[in-house]
Design a protein around this motif. Structure first.
Motif, PDB file in Angstrom:
ATOM      1  N   GLU A 200     -39.264  22.431  42.469  1.00 14.25           N
ATOM      2  CA  GLU A 200     -37.808  22.330  42.327  1.00 14.25           C
ATOM      3  C   GLU A 200     -37.408  20.903  41.951  1.00 14.25           C
ATOM      4  O   GLU A 200     -36.587  20.687  41.048  1.00 14.25           O
ATOM      5  N   ALA A 201     -38.001  19.919  42.637  1.00 15.27           N
ATOM      6  CA  ALA A 201     -37.655  18.513  42.394  1.00 15.27           C
ATOM      7  C   ALA A 201     -38.021  18.079  40.983  1.00 15.27           C
ATOM      8  O   ALA A 201     -37.203  17.486  40.262  1.00 15.27           O
ATOM      9  N   VAL A 202     -39.249  18.359  40.563  1.00 11.60           N
ATOM     10  CA  VAL A 202     -39.704  17.969  39.225  1.00 11.60           C
ATOM     11  C   VAL A 202     -38.967  18.785  38.162  1.00 11.60           C
ATOM     12  O   VAL A 202     -38.580  18.263  37.109  1.00 11.60           O
ATOM     13  N   GLY A 203     -38.747  20.065  38.455  1.00 15.58           N
ATOM     14  CA  GLY A 203     -38.037  20.938  37.509  1.00 15.58           C
ATOM     15  C   GLY A 203     -36.624  20.471  37.229  1.00 15.58           C
ATOM     16  O   GLY A 203     -36.143  20.557  36.093  1.00 15.58           O
ATOM     17  N   ASN A 204     -35.939  19.959  38.256  1.00 18.06           N
ATOM     18  CA  ASN A 204     -34.580  19.446  38.059  1.00 18.06           C
ATOM     19  C   ASN A 204     -34.561  18.267  37.088  1.00 18.06           C
ATOM     20  O   ASN A 204     -33.675  18.159  36.233  1.00 18.06           O
ATOM     21  N   VAL A 205     -35.548  17.384  37.222  1.00 18.30           N
ATOM     22  CA  VAL A 205     -35.621  16.218  36.337  1.00 18.30           C
ATOM     23  C   VAL A 205     -35.939  16.645  34.907  1.00 18.30           C
ATOM     24  O   VAL A 205     -35.317  16.169  33.944  1.00 18.30           O
ATOM     25  N   LEU A 206     -36.898  17.564  34.753  1.00 15.84           N
ATOM     26  CA  LEU A 206     -37.262  18.033  33.411  1.00 15.84           C
ATOM     27  C   LEU A 206     -36.104  18.797  32.772  1.00 15.84           C
ATOM     28  O   LEU A 206     -35.833  18.652  31.569  1.00 15.84           O
ATOM     29  N   ASP A 207     -35.390  19.589  33.559  1.00 17.86           N
ATOM     30  CA  ASP A 207     -34.240  20.331  33.036  1.00 17.86           C
ATOM     31  C   ASP A 207     -33.181  19.370  32.507  1.00 17.86           C
ATOM     32  O   ASP A 207     -32.600  19.593  31.440  1.00 17.86           O
TER      33      ASP A 207
END
Length: 286
Positions: free
Chosen positions: A183-190
């Motif tokens: 979730e944390a990494v996905g938010n940044v990539l999004d």
């Protein structure tokens, strides 16, 4: 000798307090006895405060669960009726302003998705802040997590002809909770995809340090002004330059909170017009 008896008595009082077995001894007029009485009052107040905090946590847990559950059915129904109405409009012949009506349905669908995303984000935020869910780090390789995060971002990236380039193929490990760190990494990539221009590249790399594993997500977007950097991790904060984009300003806040619970952190390097690089530091553990 007297000092030793006093220290021993204080030591026994502290041990009893730690185990929850503290009881006042016979009261007398000595300073130590008065201290014992105050200590008893302090422990009683602490116990009441802890009980109140536990009840409050349970109330928040129940409220969050109710909100999540109670909004699910209405949102599903809205989606269903939008779909049925769209089918009806498409089969109508000779209808005036048909295109306009279909455009309104499209906007209704977009707003419904935005509301669903907001509810999900608020639910996650509440669960994290009230410690309803626990982040349980365990040592594991980073590559499977990066692969899943990229797979989920590809569809949105392809719509803007953005290339997500992962330069890392190693076997390095770190200590993290797979679900929440995704979730944390996905938010940044999004965000990197969202705020990058069409046809650009988002580059992912990994650097190993003695205590941390750093995941870098670098974009070619509009960049972030220096004075904005401390603010972007706040709840609901959105910079003036990106308010025309979809979003509610919770993603980076969640990222920071998740990483804190794993003994990790996030840093940003950016200049206006030169893109941004987010460095996500995951503790390697033992």
């Amino acid at each position: 000798m007297f000092e030793n008896r006093t220290i021993n008595r204080l030591d026994r009082m502290l041990d009893a307090a730690l185990t929850g077995d503290f009881r006042e001894s016979d009261y007398d007029e000595t300073k130590l006895s008065r201290l014992e009485t105050k200590w008893k009052r302090f422990l009683t107040a602490s116990s009441l405060s802890r009980d109140a905090l536990t009840r409050e946590k349970e109330n928040v847990k129940s409220l969050v669960s109710d909100i999540s559950h109670q909004t699910k059915t209405p949102m599903t129904n809205i989606r269903l009726y939008v779909s049925l109405l769209e089918e009806l409009l498409l089969t109508e012949t000779g209808m005036t302003r048909q295109e306009e009506a279909l455009g309104m349905l499209k906007e209704l669908t977009r707003q419904t998705e935005k509301l669903e995303f907001l509810i999900q984000s608020l639910t996650k935020m509440s669960r994290l802040e009230s410690n309803i869910v626990e982040v349980r780090p365990e040592k594991q390789p980073i590559l499977p997590l990066l692969s899943e995060v990229i797979d989920e971002a590809v569809a949105k990236a392809e719509q803007k002809r953005i290339t997500i380039h992962n330069t890392y193929e190693g076997e390095a490990c770190a200590s993290f909770d797979f679900k929440w760190t995704k979730e944390a990494v996905g938010n940044v990539l999004d965000n990197a995809v969202k705020y990058s221009p069409a046809g650009s590249t988002v580059t992912i790399s990994v650097t190993e340090y003695e205590m941390y594993l750093a995941v870098s997500i670098k974009d070619e977007g509009i960049g972030i002004r220096e004075e904005e950097i401390p603010k972007i991790f706040g709840r609901f904060y959105r910079a003036e330059e990106v308010r025309q984009e979809e979003g509610v300003g919770i993603g980076l806040y969640l990222t920071r909170e998740i990483l804190k619970k794993e003994d990790g952190y996030v840093k940003v390097k950016s200049k206006p017009g030169e893109g941004a690089e987010f460095m996500i530091y995951l503790h390697k553990g033992r």
